[in-house]
Enzyme design. Structure first.
Site, short mmCIF file in Angstrom:
data_model
loop_
_atom_site.label_atom_id
_atom_site.label_comp_id
_atom_site.label_asym_id
_atom_site.label_seq_id
_atom_site.Cartn_x
_atom_site.Cartn_y
_atom_site.Cartn_z
N GLY A 1 39.05 9.77 3.47
CA GLY A 1 38.44 9.19 4.67
C GLY A 1 38.20 7.70 4.48
N SER B 1 34.87 12.06 -0.39
CA SER B 1 34.48 10.95 -1.26
C SER B 1 35.49 10.64 -2.36
CB SER B 1 33.09 11.20 -1.87
OG SER B 1 32.11 11.21 -0.84
N GLY C 1 31.92 11.64 2.97
CA GLY C 1 31.19 10.42 3.30
C GLY C 1 29.88 10.24 2.54
N ASN D 1 42.74 9.75 6.44
CA ASN D 1 42.20 10.14 7.74
C ASN D 1 41.28 9.01 8.21
OD1 ASN D 1 40.92 11.27 9.93
ND2 ASN D 1 39.90 12.91 8.77
N TRP D 2 41.76 8.27 9.19
CA TRP D 2 40.97 7.12 9.66
C TRP D 2 39.80 7.55 10.55
CZ3 TRP D 2 44.19 2.12 11.08
CH2 TRP D 2 44.82 1.65 9.93
N LYS D 3 39.80 8.81 10.97
CA LYS D 3 38.74 9.31 11.86
C LYS D 3 38.63 8.40 13.10
CE LYS D 3 36.58 11.41 7.87
NZ LYS D 3 35.37 11.88 7.21
P1 13P Z 1 35.48 10.54 2.91
O1 13P Z 1 36.63 10.23 2.01
O2 13P Z 1 35.01 9.32 3.69
O3 13P Z 1 34.38 11.25 2.20
O4 13P Z 1 36.02 11.54 4.05
C1 13P Z 1 36.72 12.66 3.65
C2 13P Z 1 37.29 13.29 4.86
O5 13P Z 1 36.59 13.87 5.67
C3 13P Z 1 38.75 13.20 5.06
O6 13P Z 1 39.18 14.03 6.07
#
Ligand code: 13P
Length: 256
Positions: free
Chosen positions: A234, A213, A172, A9-11
């Site tokens: 993420g 994470s 995150g 998920n690149w957000k």
């Molecule tokens: P992180 O891997 O950066 O913690 O994010 C997880 C996430 O929200 C994936 O959708």
């Protein structure tokens, strides 16, 4: 019987230049395939069409983030599931905790968005997970139960739905639940799915991802927990080498 899935998920990250990472991932997988698991990347909608072009001939599945519940209409700035399908997406992440908190999305709205994904012929990746306070209060399972019950459309099946358990406090933050905690919640979700879908077999067939994470260093520990069928990644999905390292935890191994 459940094929593992590692989805990135690149957000709200990624410009045209970031497609170089996608190319690097494609090249890496062409050199050293990981046939034991599916790899998916969900870039921002602005990059979908270019990413589809870039990924042609690759095993990487293209996904999108969020959609409007309706197919079209006067909704400035919104994007429908049909548009995402048209741009090349095979799946849509809905109900992510960042949507729930940034935009006040309710379970009912998430449910409508998942139905929109089905309507467009796409897979819905439905996210659930408790906050830090809820974990401290001991209400994790109750929160997850309520989110599932509200967010999962009646038509949900293994063929059109993936569930991602993402504890909000692990996203995150570099923090992760213990494997035993992940096993507890995933086992609980598995049971709830059987109940909600009216058939234990339907629940048993659905893929459940862990998210929060996930990094190359902890992938093996988290991915092989019972009832974990992959990860929603993420930050570590933005770098081809990290994402490949997570996906390749499955190389030579089966599902957890
Ligand atoms: P992180 O891997 O950066 O913690 O994010 C997880 C996430 O929200 C994936 O959708």
């Amino acid at each position: 019987m459940r094929r593992p899935l590692v989805a990135g998920n690149w957000k709200m990250n990624g410009l045209g230049a970031s497609l170089a990472e996608l190319r690097a991932l494609k090249d890496r997988l062409a050199q050293s395939p990981v046939p034991e698991a599916d790899g998916m990347v969900c870039p921002p909608a602005t990059l979908l069409a270019q990413a589809r072009y870039m990924l042609s001939g690759s095993t990487i599945i293209l996904g999108a983030q969020d959609c409007h519940p309706l197919p079209s209409g006067a909704h400035t700035g919104d994007i429908s599931a049909e548009m995402l399908a048209d741009a090349g997406a095979a799946a849509i992440i809905v109900g992510h905790s960042e949507r729930r908190s940034d935009h006040g999305e309710t379970d009912a709205l998430v449910n409508a968005k998942a139905s929109a994904a089905y309507r467009a012929g796409l897979t819905a990746i439905i996210c659930v997970g408790e906050s830090e306070q809820q974990r401290r209060d001991g209400s994790t399972l109750e929160i997850v139960r309520r989110q599932l019950q509200g967010s999962l459309p009646q038509e949900a099946r293994a063929a059109n739905t993936v569930i991602a358990y993402e504890p909000v406090w692990a996203i995150g933050s570099g923090l992760t639940p213990t494997p035993a905690d992940v096993a507890e919640v995933h086992g609980f979700i598995r049971g709830e799915l059987g109940r909600l879908l009216g058939q234990a077999e339907a629940g048993a067939a659905l893929r459940l991802l862990y998210g929060g994470s996930v990094k190359p260093a902890n992938a093996s520990e988290l991915l092989f927990v019972p009832d974990v069928d992959g990860a929603l990644v993420g930050g570590a999905s933005l770098k081809a080498s990290d994402f490949y390292a997570i996906l390749s935890a499955y190389a030579g191994r089966g599902a957890g």
